[in-house]
Write a protein that holds these residues in place. Structure first.
Motif, PDB file in Angstrom:
ATOM      1  N   GLY A 267      54.839  29.450  -9.653  1.00  0.00           N
ATOM      2  CA  GLY A 267      54.255  29.869 -10.921  1.00  0.00           C
ATOM      3  C   GLY A 267      53.134  30.874 -10.802  1.00  0.00           C
ATOM      4  N   SER A 268      52.987  31.515  -9.634  1.00  0.00           N
ATOM      5  CA  SER A 268      51.879  32.450  -9.419  1.00  0.00           C
ATOM      6  C   SER A 268      52.238  33.897  -9.687  1.00  0.00           C
ATOM      7  CB  SER A 268      51.347  32.308  -7.984  1.00  0.00           C
ATOM      8  OG  SER A 268      50.823  31.012  -7.777  1.00  0.00           O
ATOM      9  N   SER A 269      53.445  34.160 -10.136  1.00  0.00           N
ATOM     10  CA  SER A 269      53.822  35.505 -10.572  1.00  0.00           C
ATOM     11  C   SER A 269      54.863  35.375 -11.672  1.00  0.00           C
ATOM     12  CB  SER A 269      54.356  36.358  -9.413  1.00  0.00           C
ATOM     13  OG  SER A 269      55.541  35.797  -8.881  1.00  0.00           O
ATOM     14  N   ALA A 270      54.856  36.344 -12.586  1.00  0.00           N
ATOM     15  CA  ALA A 270      55.793  36.326 -13.710  1.00  0.00           C
ATOM     16  C   ALA A 270      57.077  37.072 -13.387  1.00  0.00           C
ATOM     17  CB  ALA A 270      55.132  36.932 -14.944  1.00  0.00           C
ATOM     18  N   MET A 271      56.932  38.174 -12.619  1.00  0.00           N
ATOM     19  CA  MET A 271      58.090  38.969 -12.193  1.00  0.00           C
ATOM     20  C   MET A 271      57.875  39.322 -10.719  1.00  0.00           C
ATOM     21  SD  MET A 271      58.735  41.562 -15.470  1.00  0.00           S
ATOM     22  CE  MET A 271      57.221  42.516 -15.204  1.00  0.00           C
ATOM     23  N   THR A 272      58.886  39.093  -9.919  1.00  0.00           N
ATOM     24  CA  THR A 272      58.782  39.376  -8.481  1.00  0.00           C
ATOM     25  C   THR A 272      60.020  40.118  -8.017  1.00  0.00           C
ATOM     26  OG1 THR A 272      57.361  37.473  -8.001  1.00  0.00           O
ATOM     27  CG2 THR A 272      58.657  38.348  -6.182  1.00  0.00           C
ATOM     28  N   TYR A 273      59.798  41.265  -7.422  1.00  0.00           N
ATOM     29  CA  TYR A 273      60.876  42.120  -6.906  1.00  0.00           C
ATOM     30  C   TYR A 273      61.302  41.581  -5.547  1.00  0.00           C
ATOM     31  CZ  TYR A 273      63.157  46.772  -6.691  1.00  0.00           C
ATOM     32  OH  TYR A 273      64.048  47.815  -6.672  1.00  0.00           O
ATOM     33  N   ARG A 274      62.477  40.971  -5.475  1.00  0.00           N
ATOM     34  CA  ARG A 274      62.917  40.355  -4.224  1.00  0.00           C
ATOM     35  C   ARG A 274      64.424  40.255  -4.213  1.00  0.00           C
ATOM     36  NH1 ARG A 274      61.981  40.436   0.454  1.00  0.00           N
ATOM     37  NH2 ARG A 274      60.827  38.908   1.701  1.00  0.00           N
ATOM     38  N   GLY A 275      64.992  40.086  -3.036  1.00  0.00           N
ATOM     39  CA  GLY A 275      66.430  40.003  -2.889  1.00  0.00           C
ATOM     40  C   GLY A 275      67.007  38.708  -3.439  1.00  0.00           C
ATOM     41  N   PRO A 276      68.306  38.680  -3.706  1.00  0.00           N
ATOM     42  CA  PRO A 276      68.936  37.503  -4.317  1.00  0.00           C
ATOM     43  C   PRO A 276      68.965  36.282  -3.412  1.00  0.00           C
ATOM     44  CG  PRO A 276      70.598  39.099  -3.656  1.00  0.00           C
ATOM     45  CD  PRO A 276      69.268  39.776  -3.500  1.00  0.00           C
ATOM     46  N   TRP A 277      68.749  36.470  -2.113  1.00  0.00           N
ATOM     47  CA  TRP A 277      68.742  35.322  -1.212  1.00  0.00           C
ATOM     48  C   TRP A 277      67.628  34.336  -1.559  1.00  0.00           C
ATOM     49  CZ3 TRP A 277      64.235  34.761   1.536  1.00  0.00           C
ATOM     50  CH2 TRP A 277      63.447  35.901   1.718  1.00  0.00           C
ATOM     51  N   THR A 278      66.589  34.821  -2.257  1.00  0.00           N
ATOM     52  CA  THR A 278      65.480  33.949  -2.623  1.00  0.00           C
ATOM     53  C   THR A 278      65.866  32.914  -3.682  1.00  0.00           C
ATOM     54  OG1 THR A 278      64.761  35.572  -4.266  1.00  0.00           O
ATOM     55  CG2 THR A 278      63.751  35.705  -2.096  1.00  0.00           C
ATOM     56  N   ILE A 279      66.951  33.158  -4.388  1.00  0.00           N
ATOM     57  CA  ILE A 279      67.379  32.246  -5.449  1.00  0.00           C
ATOM     58  C   ILE A 279      67.673  30.864  -4.887  1.00  0.00           C
ATOM     59  CG2 ILE A 279      69.186  31.804  -7.162  1.00  0.00           C
ATOM     60  CD1 ILE A 279      69.438  34.908  -7.394  1.00  0.00           C
ATOM     61  N   ALA A 280      68.314  30.831  -3.721  1.00  0.00           N
ATOM     62  CA  ALA A 280      68.640  29.549  -3.103  1.00  0.00           C
ATOM     63  C   ALA A 280      67.386  28.743  -2.814  1.00  0.00           C
ATOM     64  CB  ALA A 280      69.431  29.774  -1.815  1.00  0.00           C
ATOM     65  N   ALA A 281      66.320  29.429  -2.393  1.00  0.00           N
ATOM     66  CA  ALA A 281      65.061  28.733  -2.104  1.00  0.00           C
ATOM     67  C   ALA A 281      64.501  28.091  -3.367  1.00  0.00           C
ATOM     68  CB  ALA A 281      64.054  29.700  -1.508  1.00  0.00           C
ATOM     69  N   GLY A 282      64.584  28.808  -4.487  1.00  0.00           N
ATOM     70  CA  GLY A 282      64.079  28.263  -5.738  1.00  0.00           C
ATOM     71  C   GLY A 282      64.848  27.048  -6.199  1.00  0.00           C
ATOM     72  N   LEU A 283      66.162  27.112  -6.056  1.00  0.00           N
ATOM     73  CA  LEU A 283      67.005  26.011  -6.498  1.00  0.00           C
ATOM     74  C   LEU A 283      66.917  24.812  -5.565  1.00  0.00           C
ATOM     75  CD1 LEU A 283      70.195  28.072  -7.464  1.00  0.00           C
ATOM     76  CD2 LEU A 283      68.554  27.042  -9.050  1.00  0.00           C
ATOM     77  N   ASP A 284      66.904  25.078  -4.273  1.00  0.00           N
ATOM     78  CA  ASP A 284      66.969  23.992  -3.295  1.00  0.00           C
ATOM     79  C   ASP A 284      65.596  23.440  -2.914  1.00  0.00           C
ATOM     80  OD1 ASP A 284      69.695  24.426  -3.307  1.00  0.00           O
ATOM     81  OD2 ASP A 284      69.682  25.640  -1.492  1.00  0.00           O
ATOM     82  N   ASN A 285      64.639  24.346  -2.643  1.00  0.00           N
ATOM     83  CA  ASN A 285      63.341  23.908  -2.131  1.00  0.00           C
ATOM     84  C   ASN A 285      62.354  23.539  -3.230  1.00  0.00           C
ATOM     85  OD1 ASN A 285      64.452  24.524   0.342  1.00  0.00           O
ATOM     86  ND2 ASN A 285      63.411  26.493   0.541  1.00  0.00           N
ATOM     87  N   TYR A 286      62.402  24.293  -4.336  1.00  0.00           N
ATOM     88  CA  TYR A 286      61.420  24.081  -5.399  1.00  0.00           C
ATOM     89  C   TYR A 286      61.988  23.402  -6.634  1.00  0.00           C
ATOM     90  CZ  TYR A 286      58.224  26.981  -2.704  1.00  0.00           C
ATOM     91  OH  TYR A 286      57.416  27.468  -1.714  1.00  0.00           O
ATOM     92  N   LYS A 287      63.318  23.293  -6.687  1.00  0.00           N
ATOM     93  CA  LYS A 287      63.984  22.638  -7.825  1.00  0.00           C
ATOM     94  C   LYS A 287      63.582  23.278  -9.154  1.00  0.00           C
ATOM     95  CE  LYS A 287      65.379  19.793  -4.666  1.00  0.00           C
ATOM     96  NZ  LYS A 287      66.714  19.988  -4.040  1.00  0.00           N
ATOM     97  N   VAL A 288      63.329  24.583  -9.121  1.00  0.00           N
ATOM     98  CA  VAL A 288      62.921  25.303 -10.327  1.00  0.00           C
ATOM     99  C   VAL A 288      64.159  25.731 -11.099  1.00  0.00           C
ATOM    100  CG1 VAL A 288      61.747  27.357 -11.203  1.00  0.00           C
ATOM    101  CG2 VAL A 288      60.792  26.112  -9.262  1.00  0.00           C
TER     102      VAL A 288
END
Length: 427
Positions: A267-288
């Motif tokens: 929750g420390s940024s509203a928009m972040t320019y990053r590759g799609p591989w980061t999506i898995a981290a959000g779903l798996d590690n952070y449950k966001v």
């Protein structure tokens, strides 16, 4: 870069399929006519990759009972050096997983086997991921993924809505304006970054893409970069402004252990320019769940072209005693259904056109929609001799420029000289 996020940090871990073996240089059985053909396949240690390779190996062995493949995985931190040592000692594995940026060093030195049907295979892949595997018009391996860091960004829709922003930005000016609105500060500095692009990879990729979107180029003659162009100056000036003038992000977290995507999912940024591989981290590690992955608008009215490295792929050693079988195996992995399963299992972007264009792939992986839509705009980043040095020069001078310690022009010129010296030293 995807592997920097997920690389293991412990001692060597070997994931073995079938019977563990040594490299083909020490393996007298790695040849037809002596019972089973035994192949050694090396890769880097990342659970999703290892699992996906194991499944393909098992399937191949079931169809080819005369072939036995030993797969061994090593932590990323030591893997590249281990590969170099094995090829230098002339005892390489028959098959090696390589990152595309590494491949030219081996193909230039005659260490890799050429794909026999390279001309036909080339047409099946996007240019950007294929670039590193090409040398002199010949193909020396096949990419398993499209290593895309640009083109899409993570957003928190609710944060946008709370600021009266009804849709993601559609132009660069809208992006900057929205980022200003979304930035939250307190007496300690920025609490929520409006638009964060300050990561080890994205500074470089963003700079190069903004140059390309102006129809500029960043390569000159003799494999030298050229950062003295008006397009390069305008691109770097825009990136500096995001930090120094618009103040929608800062350098406080740069170089730390956490990725910019970690801060986003916290929750420390509203928009972040990053590759799609980061999506898995959000779903798996952070449950966001309250996030989306949307296109980043072009810097100009031109198409959102971008620079991309060639990602993870597989090559065959020229010295393999079972070269024909090894080449057959990497082409087996490159079949549509096999590669599709691998991309889905590893949450990677397809390098092969027919996989990326398969409606079923998008249905099973809806977060990939944004990236898949821009794959045709990717351009190979080019003949970088030392990837780490190249990116470090861009990152170091960007920090000096953003903090006012260097002018844009002086920083670009110093960066250019250092990179070109490195290019010459590697010839």
């Amino acid at each position: 870069m995807r592997f920097s996020k997920f690389a293991a940090i412990f001692s060597v871990i070997c994931a073995t399929v079938a019977i563990s073996g040594c490299s083909s240089g020490n393996n007298p059985d790695a040849t037809a006519g002596q019972g089973k053909v035994k192949l050694v396949f090396w890769g880097h240690q990342e659970d999703a990759f290892v699992d996906a390779y194991k499944k393909l190996i098992e399937e191949y062995q079931s169809e080819h009972p005369d072939v036995e493949i030993s797969f061994q995985a090593f932590p990323y931190e030591i893997y590249n050096q281990k590969l170099k040592a094995s090829f230098s000692a002339r005892t390489p594995p028959d098959i090696a997983e390589m990152f595309g940026t590494w491949v030219p060093e081996y193909s230039r030195n005659g260490a890799l086997a050429e794909l026999p049907n390279g001309e036909a295979l080339r047409k099946e892949y996007y240019d950007a991921p294929l670039g590193g595997y090409m040398m002199g018009g010949k193909l020396y391996g096949l990419p398993m993924e499209y290593n895309i860091e640009n083109g899409g960004m993570l957003i928190h829709p609710q944060m946008l809505k709370e600021k009266g922003i009804e849709r993601p930005p559609a132009t660069w000016n809208e992006l900057v304006e929205d980022a200003r609105k979304l930035t939250v500060r307190d007496d300690k500095g920025i609490k929520v970054k409006g638009f964060d692009f300050v990561s080890g990879d994205n500074i470089t990729f963003t700079l190069l893409s903004l140059i390309l979107q102006q129809k500029g180029r960043f390569w000159g003659e003799d494999d030298h970069v050229n950062f003295r162009t008006p397009e390069a100056v305008k691109a770097m000036t825009a990136l500096k402004a995001l930090v120094a003038d618009d103040r929608v992000t800062d350098l406080t977290a740069f170089g730390g252990q956490l990725d910019t995507s970690d801060y986003f999912f916290r929750g420390s940024s509203a928009m972040t320019y990053r590759g799609p591989w980061t999506i898995a981290a959000g779903l798996d590690n952070y449950k966001v769940q309250d996030f989306d992955y949307v296109p980043v608008p072009s810097f100009t009215s031109e198409k959102p072209v971008f620079a991309a490295e060639s990602g993870w792929g597989t090559v065959v050693a020229e010295k393999s005693k079972a070269q024909a079988e090894a080449l057959d195996f990497i082409q087996f992995m490159a079949r549509k259904d096999h590669l599709k399963a691998w991309n889905l299992g590893t949450f990677t972007v397809p390098a092969k056109k027919e996989v990326a264009e398969d409606p079923e792939f998008v249905r099973q992986n809806p977060y990939m929609k944004t990236s898949l839509a821009v794959l045709r705009y990717g351009e190979w980043i080019g003949p970088i001799a030392d990837r780490d040095y190249f990116f470090k020069q861009v990152n170091d001078h960007f920090q000096l420029i953003a903090t006012g310690q260097e002018s844009v022009e002086a920083g670009l010129q110093t960066m250019e000289r250092a990179i070109n010296d490195s290019q010459d030293n590697h010839k």
